[in-house]
Design a protein around this motif. Structure first.
Motif, mmCIF file in Angstrom:
data_model
loop_
_atom_site.group_PDB
_atom_site.id
_atom_site.type_symbol
_atom_site.label_atom_id
_atom_site.label_comp_id
_atom_site.label_asym_id
_atom_site.label_seq_id
_atom_site.Cartn_x
_atom_site.Cartn_y
_atom_site.Cartn_z
ATOM 1 N N LYS A 241 0.831 -1.205 0.000
ATOM 2 C CA LYS A 241 0.000 0.000 0.000
ATOM 3 C C LYS A 241 0.873 1.265 0.000
ATOM 4 O O LYS A 241 0.512 2.278 -0.606
ATOM 5 C CB LYS A 241 -0.946 -0.011 1.196
ATOM 6 N N LEU A 242 2.022 1.203 0.689
ATOM 7 C CA LEU A 242 2.934 2.354 0.664
ATOM 8 C C LEU A 242 3.478 2.588 -0.747
ATOM 9 O O LEU A 242 3.717 3.726 -1.147
ATOM 10 C CB LEU A 242 4.097 2.136 1.631
ATOM 11 N N GLN A 243 3.662 1.506 -1.494
ATOM 12 C CA GLN A 243 4.175 1.641 -2.862
ATOM 13 C C GLN A 243 3.216 2.475 -3.708
ATOM 14 O O GLN A 243 3.627 3.202 -4.599
ATOM 15 C CB GLN A 243 4.372 0.245 -3.468
ATOM 16 N N LYS A 244 1.926 2.396 -3.383
ATOM 17 C CA LYS A 244 0.914 3.141 -4.149
ATOM 18 C C LYS A 244 0.657 4.537 -3.565
ATOM 19 O O LYS A 244 -0.124 5.306 -4.115
ATOM 20 C CB LYS A 244 -0.402 2.352 -4.168
ATOM 21 N N SER A 245 1.297 4.846 -2.443
ATOM 22 C CA SER A 245 1.024 6.120 -1.757
ATOM 23 C C SER A 245 1.787 7.278 -2.403
ATOM 24 O O SER A 245 2.601 7.084 -3.312
ATOM 25 C CB SER A 245 1.432 6.011 -0.283
ATOM 26 N N ASN A 246 1.528 8.473 -1.879
ATOM 27 C CA ASN A 246 2.209 9.679 -2.388
ATOM 28 C C ASN A 246 3.558 9.936 -1.719
ATOM 29 O O ASN A 246 4.226 10.912 -2.049
ATOM 30 C CB ASN A 246 1.319 10.912 -2.172
ATOM 31 N N ILE A 247 3.958 9.100 -0.772
ATOM 32 C CA ILE A 247 5.252 9.259 -0.100
ATOM 33 C C ILE A 247 6.368 8.994 -1.112
ATOM 34 O O ILE A 247 6.297 8.032 -1.888
ATOM 35 C CB ILE A 247 5.362 8.285 1.087
#
Length: 348
Positions: A241-247
């Motif tokens: 999910k972090l891979q798809k985030s704006n971070i």
């Protein structure tokens, strides 16, 4: 020209003995009044100097002006009572006496902005500034007002966003949110933790990072690690999910850990700060050990997206140990940098 494999620290560095008790977390200040203000700035200068001497590319304040990576920010917010303390279990691992949320959370004035401006004046190097992440803040308090971890996290995300925007305006290049809680509360991370983090970075133009580790090298953390078995797969729960985030950047613990390095493939396309220095031991890595960790990571992270880093903060370590580890980080990164630059490109 942009530096290949730019090095940085995860956050804290040891404080000098004249400012606070060495090798202790939450160590009280030894100075007060104007002497404390001056002492913190002097310590920040020393910390910066040691990073520059070691060849660290992306520098920080070493968290010299704060007692703790979470509570120092919270101290400056309205709605939290530090006198009214409760004992809670932090990160599902150890009991701690923590302040209580007694009313609406708000931020009346900047917390770290003056310190960030001061650091910016001292160097032309890129600067990274660490803030606690919303979920880790929630996990370091007793909530007697919102009665909901999620509601409290959204309130923290709002005030973190205010602070982050002012840090960006002060000249900070990368704003990092520390979220060790992401390695523990997987359902909450995916339900609302990452969303709260995206609220905290809303509208920022500088780069953003999230640091997720297995904690400082303190006994509660090292004991917990011993229970995790031969493979630490916690990152598997949150990285997709972090891979798809704006971070922009994801900072992970790798060296001397039992994290299967192939889990890095779950964030392919993101920049990754690869922890190549173990902060839970006084043993100073050799440059070749650092290089070996980075080479492993390069199987799953493109070279232009790999940022060699420490596993976590080094506040509990002796200063000479931390200094040695910073030197090893830079030297190990340089070994791999030369290998990459000397490798001929494949024919088109």
């Amino acid at each position: 020209m942009k530096t290949l494999l730019p090095t940085s620290t995860a956050g804290s560095l040891p404080k000098p003995a004249w400012l606070a008790q060495p090798e202790v977390l939450w160590s009280p200040w030894k100075l007060e009044g104007q002497a404390l203000v001056d002492g913190k700035q002097d310590a920040l200068r020393v910390s910066l100097h040691e990073q520059l001497l070691a060849g660290v590319d992306i520098v920080s304040d070493g968290e010299q002006t704060r007692q703790h990576f979470v509570t120092t920010f919270i101290e400056h917010l309205d709605g939290v009572d530090f006198e009214n303390r409760k004992t809670v279990k932090i990160r599902d691992r150890y009991d701690a006496s923590v302040p209580t949320v007694v009313g609406p959370i708000s931020r009346q004035k900047p917390v770290f902005v003056a310190d960030a401006k001061f650091l910016r004046q001292q160097t032309r190097q890129p600067i990274k500034w660490a803030l606690p992440g919303p979920m880790t803040m929630v996990d370091t308090l007793y909530d007697d007002h919102y009665k909901s971890r999620e509601k409290l996290a959204w309130e923290f995300a709002k005030v973190l966003n205010q602070e982050a925007k002012e840090l960006e305006a002060a000249g900070v290049d990368i704003i990092q949110f520390d979220e060790p809680a992401f390695n523990v509360f997987f359902d909450e991370v995916n339900d609302w933790g990452i969303a709260c983090l995206e609220r905290a970075i809303e509208g920022l133009k500088c780069e953003t990072a999230v640091h997720i580790c297995y904690g400082y090298g303190i006994k509660a953390n090292t004991d917990w690690k011993k229970t995790l078995g031969s493979q630490w797969r916690q990152y598997e729960q949150v990285l997709p999910k972090l891979q798809k985030s704006n971070i922009d950047i994801i900072s992970l613990e790798c060296h001397n850990s039992r994290v299967p390095v192939e889990l890095l493939s779950l964030v392919r396309g993101k920049k990754v700060m690869v922890g190549a220095i173990d902060v839970a031991t006084d043993t100073i890595e050799t440059p070749e050990e650092v290089a070996a960790t980075l080479r492993e990571a390069l199987r799953y992270v493109d070279a232009d997206k790999l940022y060699p880093c420490t596993n976590c903060g080094m506040a509990p370590l002796a200063r000479d140990v931390a200094r040695g580890k910073l030197n090893a980080l830079s030297a190990g990164a340089e070994i791999v940098r030369k290998e990459i630059l000397s490798t001929p490109l494949p024919d088109a």
